[in-house]
Design a protein around this motif. Structure first.
Motif, PDB file in Angstrom:
ATOM      1  N   UNK A 101      36.473  40.416  35.390  1.00 41.88           N
ATOM      2  CA  UNK A 101      37.902  40.199  35.640  1.00 41.88           C
ATOM      3  C   UNK A 101      38.429  41.198  36.660  1.00 41.88           C
ATOM      4  N   UNK A 102      37.950  42.443  36.604  1.00 42.72           N
ATOM      5  CA  UNK A 102      38.377  43.434  37.599  1.00 42.72           C
ATOM      6  C   UNK A 102      38.022  42.950  39.001  1.00 42.72           C
ATOM      7  N   UNK A 103      36.774  42.515  39.189  1.00 45.60           N
ATOM      8  CA  UNK A 103      36.347  42.070  40.521  1.00 45.60           C
ATOM      9  C   UNK A 103      37.093  40.808  40.948  1.00 45.60           C
ATOM     10  N   UNK A 104      37.260  39.851  40.035  1.00 45.55           N
ATOM     11  CA  UNK A 104      37.915  38.595  40.402  1.00 45.55           C
ATOM     12  C   UNK A 104      39.402  38.802  40.680  1.00 45.55           C
ATOM     13  N   UNK A 105      40.093  39.471  39.761  1.00 48.12           N
ATOM     14  CA  UNK A 105      41.539  39.618  39.906  1.00 48.12           C
ATOM     15  C   UNK A 105      41.895  40.526  41.077  1.00 48.12           C
ATOM     16  N   UNK A 127      43.849  41.324  46.305  1.00 48.81           N
ATOM     17  CA  UNK A 127      43.722  42.056  47.565  1.00 48.81           C
ATOM     18  C   UNK A 127      43.693  41.109  48.751  1.00 48.81           C
ATOM     19  N   UNK A 128      42.946  40.010  48.613  1.00 48.64           N
ATOM     20  CA  UNK A 128      42.867  39.035  49.702  1.00 48.64           C
ATOM     21  C   UNK A 128      44.234  38.436  50.000  1.00 48.64           C
ATOM     22  N   UNK A 129      44.974  38.095  48.940  1.00 54.66           N
ATOM     23  CA  UNK A 129      46.294  37.493  49.134  1.00 54.66           C
ATOM     24  C   UNK A 129      47.267  38.494  49.752  1.00 54.66           C
ATOM     25  N   UNK A 130      47.246  39.750  49.253  1.00 55.37           N
ATOM     26  CA  UNK A 130      48.162  40.769  49.782  1.00 55.37           C
ATOM     27  C   UNK A 130      47.867  41.056  51.248  1.00 55.37           C
ATOM     28  N   UNK A 131      46.582  41.222  51.582  1.00 54.36           N
ATOM     29  CA  UNK A 131      46.217  41.494  52.973  1.00 54.36           C
ATOM     30  C   UNK A 131      46.588  40.336  53.885  1.00 54.36           C
ATOM     31  N   UNK A 150      40.100  31.806  48.910  1.00 54.01           N
ATOM     32  CA  UNK A 150      39.660  30.450  48.577  1.00 54.01           C
ATOM     33  C   UNK A 150      38.348  30.486  47.791  1.00 54.01           C
ATOM     34  N   UNK A 151      37.438  31.379  48.179  1.00 53.96           N
ATOM     35  CA  UNK A 151      36.168  31.486  47.454  1.00 53.96           C
ATOM     36  C   UNK A 151      36.390  31.978  46.027  1.00 53.96           C
ATOM     37  N   UNK A 152      37.282  32.953  45.852  1.00 48.53           N
ATOM     38  CA  UNK A 152      37.615  33.401  44.496  1.00 48.53           C
ATOM     39  C   UNK A 152      38.162  32.237  43.674  1.00 48.53           C
TER      40      UNK A 152
END
Length: 637
Positions: free
Chosen positions: A208-212, A217-221, A259-261
């Motif tokens: 969950x740490x890696x996924x969330x 992070x991807x969305x914020x960046x 998208x991959x997540x």
């Protein structure tokens, strides 16, 4: 020479010094003596944990001896490694290594020869010993903002702690070490909230740490890079403001990661559909799991367009076209194999709504035995499929599993000696064992036009995705009358109403009598989770509603109490219930005499046909599904 507890020596030295304050030695940095001393004390956590499992009767003495032996072998191998003074030398419960080490030994549980102890079993034992609840982490129950904004990712991974949710001024967190009071106190000091810990497995926390954090992070960046570039789709008048493809940023690495997540998350949760719905201020991502929609993510308004464009690009759609619906396909490789995703876009008030249907060949092409037929109905179905010619119709509403039944039937019929051709709109999943044609109305390739061409392709078996109009119905009947086995679907509620529907489409009674050999109606019901199934008693008066009579005052049936595996819903997976009607000589006579569907149904019931509701009741009494699901099926009918 350096001090043994120098923080530059080992990341765990501070904790070692706290645990062993009298051991303040000085030794060469890579001294074998120092390395062995560290190992001897840090592996105490693993041995201590094994002793606890032995005391709790989770493992027997043989299992304990095996763990201790392999631990000593691990110790020997580490003391022989040169330059290991700067590495983590042992198995600490604080970072999950002690739990993982014991779970990896595949020790049998005490009194259960076929059960290997897992990290969940270890955590449950710790839970009972330390009076801290154990929690199986369900990503759908977590708030991504709470998880990602409370503590940074490195801190979460270092201390193996995960914020779950806030309630009543308290912060609920998941940990793996019941003795990590220092970490809990530190988090309470930073957040100013009272901490309520629960135990969870290292794999769950790390996943969950890696996924969330990865998705967030991807969305914020992506949002930062796209700041000031958004299109305001707050009302319908602005839907025609289309950016050029090179302005959308769908090739950005952060968007790719997001998208991959999203896809990996859907595969892990067994989602059958992914909904991405634009709203006024944000966009919502929802997954359909076992027939029910669940909110998963909230995407910022500025990032939604880029994510939508990335998905459309993967499906080879026109990313600049946002005013018209589009359909496409994506094929994805992931850890469990490959999956095909069918994409449908539709313009709404606040932007394009995307629905992605997740399709896996192993779910569509199944053995006939696993579909849910009762033995007598399966015999009838296989009898239909073994006929050299005629038409078999599968009926039911959208989402009732008709496509799975048809694909499984084609798999049953597939043979090198057979030429099988299907006409679909769209193709659900690509299968090498038969030829598939995709309907394209824009160029005149309709079901009816395709069927006329297929008849010149020397087919043995034809599958028509759906009979939608009179022309397709007429051509399907003609194909069945000219020596082909035809499989198709109709949207009707039950088997006998299908005959009325064919008559409404302009098919003559004599054509139905000559061509139709069987009709199958179906629905999907949720199955009880096998891990939390329990027995309950139901009064006979309640069962009388379903036509069940008994001399007993009550009858025992099953239901799911809710557990970690089923996310506390009590259900895991779905199965089909069927109603199979064989068109025999008596029914053909009734069709010829223009008897109503109700009259035909009464005769079929007298002849022993099992209705959809009776099939559902039978599965309830067999412990497959619940009374609530039977009531739902009865309400639909």
């Amino acid at each position: 020479m350096i001090q043994l507890f120098d923080t530059n020596l080992n990341p765990y030295n501070t904790q070692l010094k706290r645990r062993f304050p009298d051991k303040c030695l000085r030794a060469p940095k890579n001294s074998p003596y120092m390395v062995k001393w560290l190992i001897m004390h840090t592996i105490d956590d693993t041995r201590k944990l094994a002793q606890l499992l032995l005391k709790d009767k989770k493992i027997d003495r043989d299992g304990f001896a095996l763990i201790v032996y392999r631990l000593s072998e691990s110790e020997k191998s580490k003391t022989n490694v040169k330059g290991s003074g700067n590495k983590s030398p042992g198995h600490r419960n604080g970072d999950g290594k002690a739990i993982t080490f014991i779970a990896e030994q595949k020790v049998r549980m005490s009194g259960k020869k076929d059960k290997i102890i897992t990290d969940e079993d270890i955590l449950k034992s710790l839970s009972s010993q330390f009076k801290i609840p154990y929690k199986k982490l369900d990503p759908l129950d977590l708030d991504i903002d709470i998880v990602t904004r409370t503590i940074p990712k490195p801190y979460a991974l270092k201390h193996m702690i995960l914020p779950l949710y806030e309630k009543g001024g308290e912060l609920f967190v998941a940990i793996i070490d019941p003795e990590s009071q220092d970490t809990i106190d530190g988090l309470a000091h930073v957040t100013g909230k009272k901490i309520r810990p629960a135990l969870a497995t290292p794999d769950d926390i790390m996943r969950i740490v890696h996924e969330f954090f990865g998705f967030k992070t991807s969305v914020i960046n992506a949002e930062k890079e796209m700041h000031g570039q958004e299109i305001d789709l707050g009302n319908l008048e602005q839907l025609n403001q289309i950016k050029r493809p090179d302005e959308i940023g769908s090739n950005d690495q952060h968007i790719k990661n997001a998208v991959e997540y999203l896809f990996n998350y859907a595969f892990k949760l067994r989602a059958s559909d992914i909904h991405i719905e634009p709203k006024r201020e944000t966009s919502i991502v929802r997954f359909r799991i076992d027939g029910s929609l669940n909110d998963v993510y909230t995407i910022p308004k500025g990032v939604y367009q880029a994510i939508a464009s990335r998905i459309k690009m993967l499906a080879r759609l026109n990313i600049a076209e946002k005013r018209r619906p589009q359909d496409g396909r994506i094929k994805i490789e992931h850890g469990d194999g490959t999956a095909e995703i069918r994409l449908s876009t539709m313009p709404t008030a606040f932007g394009e709504k995307l629905v992605l249907r997740v399709l896996k060949a192993e779910f569509l092409l199944r053995d006939m035995e696993s579909l849910g037929f009762f033995p007598e109905d399966q015999i009838k179905m296989e009898k239909f499929l073994n006929c050299p010619h005629g038409i078999v119709l599968v009926t039911g509403p959208t989402g009732s599993g008709k496509t799975t039944t048809l694909y499984s039937a084609l798999g049953f019929l597939s043979h090198p000696e057979k030429n099988i051709i299907s006409i679909e709109d769209p193709i659900e999943t690509i299968c090498d064992s038969f030829n598939q044609v995709a309907v394209q109305p824009a160029i005149g390739l309709t079901f009816a036009a395709s069927l006329r061409t297929i008849l010149r392709q020397d087919p043995d078996i034809i599958m028509i995705g759906e009979i939608r109009d009179s022309e397709t119905a007429e051509n399907a009947i003609q194909a069945a009358l000219t020596g082909h086995l035809v499989l198709s679907t109709l949207h009707t509620n039950d088997t006998t109403s299908t005959i009325t529907r064919l008559l409404d489409l302009g098919v003559e009674p004599y054509q139905i009598n000559s061509a139709v050999i069987g009709i199958v109606a179906q629905r999907l019901v949720k199955m009880i989770c096998p891990d939390c199934i329990r027995t309950i008693s139901i009064e006979k008066e309640k069962l009388a509603v379903f036509g069940v009579t008994t001399d007993k005052n009550s009858v025992e049936i099953k239901e799911g109490s809710g557990c970690e595996k089923c996310r506390f819903t009590g259900y895991f997976g779905r199965t089909s219930v069927y109603e199979v009607l064989e068109i025999n000589s008596e029914i053909r006579t009734m069709i010829h005499k223009n008897k109503t569907s109700m009259e035909i149904r009464k005769y079929a019931l007298k002849s022993g046909m099992t209705t959809l509701r009776d099939s559902a009741v039978r599965k309830m009494l067999n412990g497959v599904t619940t009374m609530a699901e039977v009531l739902r099926i009865g309400y639909e009918l």
